[in-house]
Motif scaffolding. Structure first.
Motif, short mmCIF file in Angstrom:
data_model
loop_
_atom_site.label_atom_id
_atom_site.label_comp_id
_atom_site.label_asym_id
_atom_site.label_seq_id
_atom_site.Cartn_x
_atom_site.Cartn_y
_atom_site.Cartn_z
N SER A 102 38.95 40.22 48.79
CA SER A 102 39.36 40.37 47.35
C SER A 102 40.41 42.70 47.83
CB SER A 102 38.63 41.43 46.40
OG SER A 102 37.84 40.14 46.30
N LEU A 103 39.72 43.11 49.08
CA LEU A 103 40.28 44.31 48.97
C LEU A 103 41.76 44.35 48.97
CD1 LEU A 103 37.47 46.21 49.10
CD2 LEU A 103 38.40 46.43 47.69
N THR A 104 42.50 43.23 49.69
CA THR A 104 43.27 43.00 49.72
C THR A 104 44.66 43.14 48.67
OG1 THR A 104 43.21 40.57 50.42
CG2 THR A 104 43.53 41.91 52.38
N LEU B 102 40.83 30.05 44.78
CA LEU B 102 42.28 30.05 44.68
C LEU B 102 42.97 30.87 43.80
CD1 LEU B 102 43.91 27.49 47.44
CD2 LEU B 102 42.77 29.77 48.17
N ARG B 103 41.95 30.12 42.73
CA ARG B 103 42.40 30.95 41.98
C ARG B 103 42.63 32.64 41.17
NH1 ARG B 103 45.03 28.65 37.21
NH2 ARG B 103 45.17 27.26 38.11
N TYR B 104 40.96 32.71 41.68
CA TYR B 104 40.37 33.76 41.85
C TYR B 104 41.06 35.09 42.42
CZ TYR B 104 37.20 37.83 42.90
OH TYR B 104 36.46 39.06 43.04
N LEU B 105 41.84 34.58 43.62
CA LEU B 105 42.07 35.59 44.47
C LEU B 105 43.52 35.58 44.25
CD1 LEU B 105 40.26 34.32 47.75
CD2 LEU B 105 39.67 36.19 46.45
N GLY B 106 44.27 34.31 43.25
CA GLY B 106 45.57 34.95 43.14
C GLY B 106 45.90 35.75 42.06
N ILE B 108 43.55 38.21 41.35
CA ILE B 108 43.49 39.53 42.64
C ILE B 108 44.50 39.69 42.79
CG2 ILE B 108 42.41 40.29 44.41
CD1 ILE B 108 40.32 39.90 42.58
N HIS B 109 45.19 39.19 43.01
CA HIS B 109 46.71 39.82 43.64
C HIS B 109 47.53 40.01 42.62
CE1 HIS B 109 45.36 39.51 48.05
NE2 HIS B 109 45.91 40.12 47.93
N GLY B 110 47.29 39.87 41.42
CA GLY B 110 48.13 39.88 40.09
C GLY B 110 49.14 38.72 40.14
N MET B 111 48.64 37.08 40.52
CA MET B 111 49.43 35.88 40.22
C MET B 111 49.19 35.71 38.70
SD MET B 111 49.58 34.87 43.99
CE MET B 111 50.77 32.91 44.22
N GLN B 152 43.81 30.94 51.20
CA GLN B 152 43.81 31.90 50.55
C GLN B 152 44.29 33.26 50.73
OE1 GLN B 152 42.50 34.77 50.88
NE2 GLN B 152 40.96 34.42 53.23
N ALA B 153 44.68 32.94 52.25
CA ALA B 153 45.63 33.97 53.04
C ALA B 153 46.41 33.76 53.11
CB ALA B 153 45.13 34.04 54.70
N LEU B 154 47.01 32.56 52.62
CA LEU B 154 48.90 32.02 52.51
C LEU B 154 49.06 32.38 51.45
CD1 LEU B 154 49.32 29.40 55.24
CD2 LEU B 154 49.33 32.25 55.33
N LEU B 155 47.93 32.69 49.70
CA LEU B 155 48.63 32.14 48.83
C LEU B 155 48.99 32.59 48.27
CD1 LEU B 155 47.60 30.63 46.27
CD2 LEU B 155 45.87 32.36 45.78
#
Lengths: 263, 304
Positions: A102-104, B102-106, B108-111, B152-155
């Motif tokens: 998450s912190l990335t 993936l939705r949650y982490l996406g 988090i990345h503002g997607m 998730q790393a590539l999303l």
């Protein structure tokens, strides 16, 4: 941060502590719905039946005794469950691989810390309101609208107590990094030391100093109990807890900022 | 070419408790990784590989030295949103599904919205996860969970990938799929820093190798620099070879060829790839990265 709040809520609402709380809520509402019958005459409560058996005492005394016992038990049980749950949220954050991932993203450590805290708080807030709301509705219909709105005030009061305990648990989690130790410390503080420290005229200087480190837990518990019974207590106790809560939050965030994250 | 990762004199000392003995996890590490490169950090368990990755992501504070990503200190956090990270022993909440995670982490990345949905579907498909996308993670195999970790790393289409043991728990077919994916990403300009203790994986993937041992950099260079020039490799394929020089092993339908040098090996693998042939085996004969690894580690032990 809203994303973290949403996700923490979703993760925590299915945790055992929240499920137990929901079971407790259902049982309490079920008991009142099917076990308690109130008889009114000219808007006056004249008798109470428990599981079909009339209680041979003054209706007002029975009502107050039942309400006192039930609210004390429910408050204690719910806070016990939620303090247990709160103890795991931030310790898990230090160890969970998803924290590093998450912190990335464009979120700060402070944002993640607060997101987790607010998400966990919303779980408690929702369940307290579901419980007291359902009980209020049940009693409202059983008493033809005679019930006071104190139950909802009690839910608010419990939510505030939970917020104070969550911030304390979060700080302890950052320092101790062990959820079992955090749970024990918080429970001991809430259920025994907190009320013991309530008195401001301790003979010991050490106890007086220690009591300033913690919010007025006993007063807050009293406010919650009396609010539920329809006698709103002195909410100033919560105002006096604000500086403590803020200090716990800021200190917790600072330690989290400095901590190495294992996940 | 611009350096995407730079570390200078990196030190990390862990202390367990107030009176605990300090443990030096990293000792004066310096190296850099250029754009589009695949660099592997090779080392035994406890060599300091994961600590290095965590320092690069500002999850662990170094005791000394400096770590930089995309030209600025990692503490400045300018790199946020441009890095994909797969931690060692990736795990996710058991009640979550790959799609929800993936939705949650996406997010988090503002997607959000349809671009997030498209990115999720695309990653699920490229990693063979479409069928399990809505199953609870607790019901998935270890290898499948690892592929969710890669998804998730590539999303968010990162420019730098930090992968800690990316093929851990994957079967050979899964490992091959990941290798191809990483090579394609590298060709498109993505920089990849991967931690591994699997020598075979590193031999096939990385252009440069850093050998880390007890927190010290024992060796750093291209495989050609580290391996003897005349290193021989054996390659086996199970389809008709596209050129001469292959020998069939009995009448098994398996063809074998031996080549000298990593450059020749790389050319041959590229030719096979363009003919749509995937080697069933590629193994070094005699001297290998394993020998290099063992040699460098023993040299370091000897010096200490």
């Amino acid at each position: 941060m809203i994303v973290v709040v949403k996700n923490t809520f979703r993760e925590n609402i299915v945790q055992p502590f929240a499920l137990f709380a929901l079971i407790l809520v259902t049982a309490a509402v079920g008991l009142v719905s099917f076990g308690v019958t109130l008889h009114y005459e000219s808007d006056m409560l004249i008798s109470i039946n428990l599981f079909g058996t009339p209680i041979d005492q003054s209706a007002a005394i029975v009502r107050d005794t039942l309400a006192n016992t039930a609210s004390a038990l429910l408050n204690a049980a719910l806070m016990f469950l939620f303090i247990m749950g709160a103890s795991f949220v931030h310790v898990d954050m230090l160890k969970n691989p998803l924290t590093g991932i998450s912190l990335t993203g464009p979120i700060s450590r402070a944002g993640l810390f607060m997101g987790k805290l607010v998400g966990a708080w919303f779980v408690g807030f929702s369940i307290f309101f579901v419980l007291w709301g359902a009980l209020w509705l049940t009693l409202f219909f059983k008493s033809s609208g005679q019930v006071s709105a104190g139950l909802l005030l009690g839910a608010l009061s419990l939510s505030l107590e939970y917020a104070v305990m969550l911030s304390l648990a979060a700080l302890m989690a950052m320092v101790v990094q062990n959820s079992t130790a955090v749970a024990i410390l918080c429970l001991v503080l809430y259920f025994s030391i907190g009320p013991l420290l309530a008195s401001t005229d301790h003979p010991s200087v050490l106890l007086r100093v220690i009591s300033t480190l913690f919010p007025p837990l006993a007063e807050m518990q009293e406010v919650s109990r009396s609010s539920i019974l329809g006698h709103p207590g002195d909410f100033a106790a919560f105002l006096r807890a604000v500086p403590h809560t803020l200090v716990y939050l800021l200190a917790g965030m600072y330690v989290f900022h400095k901590r190495d994250i294992a996940g | 070419m611009a350096a995407v990762v730079e570390v200078h004199g990196l030190l990390k000392t862990y202390r367990s408790g107030v009176r605990g003995r300090p443990v030096e996890a990293l000792k004066n590490i310096s190296f850099s990784v250029d754009e589009g490169e695949i660099v592997a950090i090779l080392g035994l368990n406890g060599a300091g590989k994961s600590t290095l990755a965590k320092i690069l992501l500002d999850l662990v504070r170094p005791s000394g030295g400096e770590a930089m990503l995309f030209g600025s200190s990692v503490h400045r956090q300018d790199w946020k949103g441009r890095v994909g990270y797969l931690p060692e022993l990736f795990s996710a909440p058991p009640s979550a599904t790959p799609r929800r995670l993936l939705r949650y982490l996406g997010e988090i990345h503002g997607m959000s919205g349809s671009s997030l949905n498209r990115a999720i579907d695309s990653q699920l498909e490229s990693l063979g996860l479409t069928e399990v996308a809505d199953r609870r993670i607790s019901t998935l195999s270890k290898g499948t969970v690892q592929r969710v970790g890669l998804a998730q790393a590539l999303l968010h289409t990162p420019k730098l990938l930090l992968l800690d043991e990316p093929t851990e728990g994957l079967d050979p077919a899964g490992q091959r799929m990941i290798r191809r994916l990483l090579m394609a990403l590298s060709a498109s300009g993505v920089t990849i820093l991967l931690n591994s203790h699997l020598l075979s994986e590193v031999e096939l993937l990385a252009k440069r190798v850093a050998i880390l041992h007890r927190g010290m950099l024992a060796a750093l260079g291209t495989q050609a620099e580290l391996l003897p020039r005349n290193q021989r490799f054996s390659i086996e394929i199970s389809q008709t070879p596209p050129e001469s020089g292959w020998q069939e092993i009995g009448s098994t339908g398996i063809w074998k060829k031996e080549v000298s040098g990593t450059d020749t090996l790389q050319r041959l693998l590229t030719n096979l790839e363009s003919s749509g042939i995937t080697p069933s085996t590629v193994k070094p004969l005699h001297s290998s990265l394993e020998d290099v690894f063992v040699e460098h580690i023993s040299q370091l032990e000897h010096r200490q």
